[in-house]
Design a protein around this motif. Sequence first.
Motif, PDB file in Angstrom:
ATOM      1  N   LYS A   5      20.462  97.732 -16.084  1.00  0.00           N
ATOM      2  CA  LYS A   5      21.806  97.325 -16.360  1.00  0.00           C
ATOM      3  C   LYS A   5      21.825  96.226 -17.437  1.00  0.00           C
ATOM      4  O   LYS A   5      20.970  95.177 -17.273  1.00  0.00           O
ATOM      5  CB  LYS A   5      22.500  96.778 -15.194  1.00  0.00           C
ATOM      6  CG  LYS A   5      23.730  96.630 -15.235  1.00  0.00           C
ATOM      7  CD  LYS A   5      24.780  97.396 -15.764  1.00  0.00           C
ATOM      8  CE  LYS A   5      26.216  96.876 -15.645  1.00  0.00           C
ATOM      9  NZ  LYS A   5      27.362  97.737 -16.099  1.00  0.00           N
ATOM     10  N   LEU A   7      24.444  93.196 -18.841  1.00  0.00           N
ATOM     11  CA  LEU A   7      26.026  92.704 -18.952  1.00  0.00           C
ATOM     12  C   LEU A   7      26.365  92.114 -20.031  1.00  0.00           C
ATOM     13  O   LEU A   7      25.383  91.353 -20.783  1.00  0.00           O
ATOM     14  CB  LEU A   7      25.917  91.704 -17.741  1.00  0.00           C
ATOM     15  CG  LEU A   7      25.231  92.169 -16.176  1.00  0.00           C
ATOM     16  CD1 LEU A   7      24.991  90.913 -15.452  1.00  0.00           C
ATOM     17  CD2 LEU A   7      26.177  93.143 -15.834  1.00  0.00           C
ATOM     18  N   ARG A  47      20.617  92.467 -15.979  1.00  0.00           N
ATOM     19  CA  ARG A  47      20.621  92.086 -14.463  1.00  0.00           C
ATOM     20  C   ARG A  47      19.720  91.594 -14.178  1.00  0.00           C
ATOM     21  O   ARG A  47      19.710  90.621 -13.213  1.00  0.00           O
ATOM     22  CB  ARG A  47      21.161  93.619 -13.883  1.00  0.00           C
ATOM     23  CG  ARG A  47      21.214  93.456 -12.350  1.00  0.00           C
ATOM     24  CD  ARG A  47      21.805  92.458 -11.653  1.00  0.00           C
ATOM     25  NE  ARG A  47      23.299  92.696 -12.056  1.00  0.00           N
ATOM     26  CZ  ARG A  47      24.120  91.821 -11.665  1.00  0.00           C
ATOM     27  NH1 ARG A  47      23.875  90.640 -11.086  1.00  0.00           N
ATOM     28  NH2 ARG A  47      25.479  91.811 -11.777  1.00  0.00           N
TER      29      ARG A  47
END
Length: 62
Positions: A5, A7, A47
């Motif tokens: 992930k 961000l 992440r």
Amino acid sequence: MARPKILKLPEVLEEIAMSRAAFYRMRARGEAPKLIRLSNGQIRCHRSDLDAWWERQEIAAV
């Protein structure tokens, strides 16, 4: 395999409850989470890098 992930900066700011200005001051001091700059100029944070930063903050607070 799923990609980790990544961000967007507003998501990071929301999670750490910090204004953009305060974040950039912290970044200038070298205290911010590790960031990556995309070729289009946008800033992102993995992440895993944000989680590692949180852990360092918790250790420093003890």
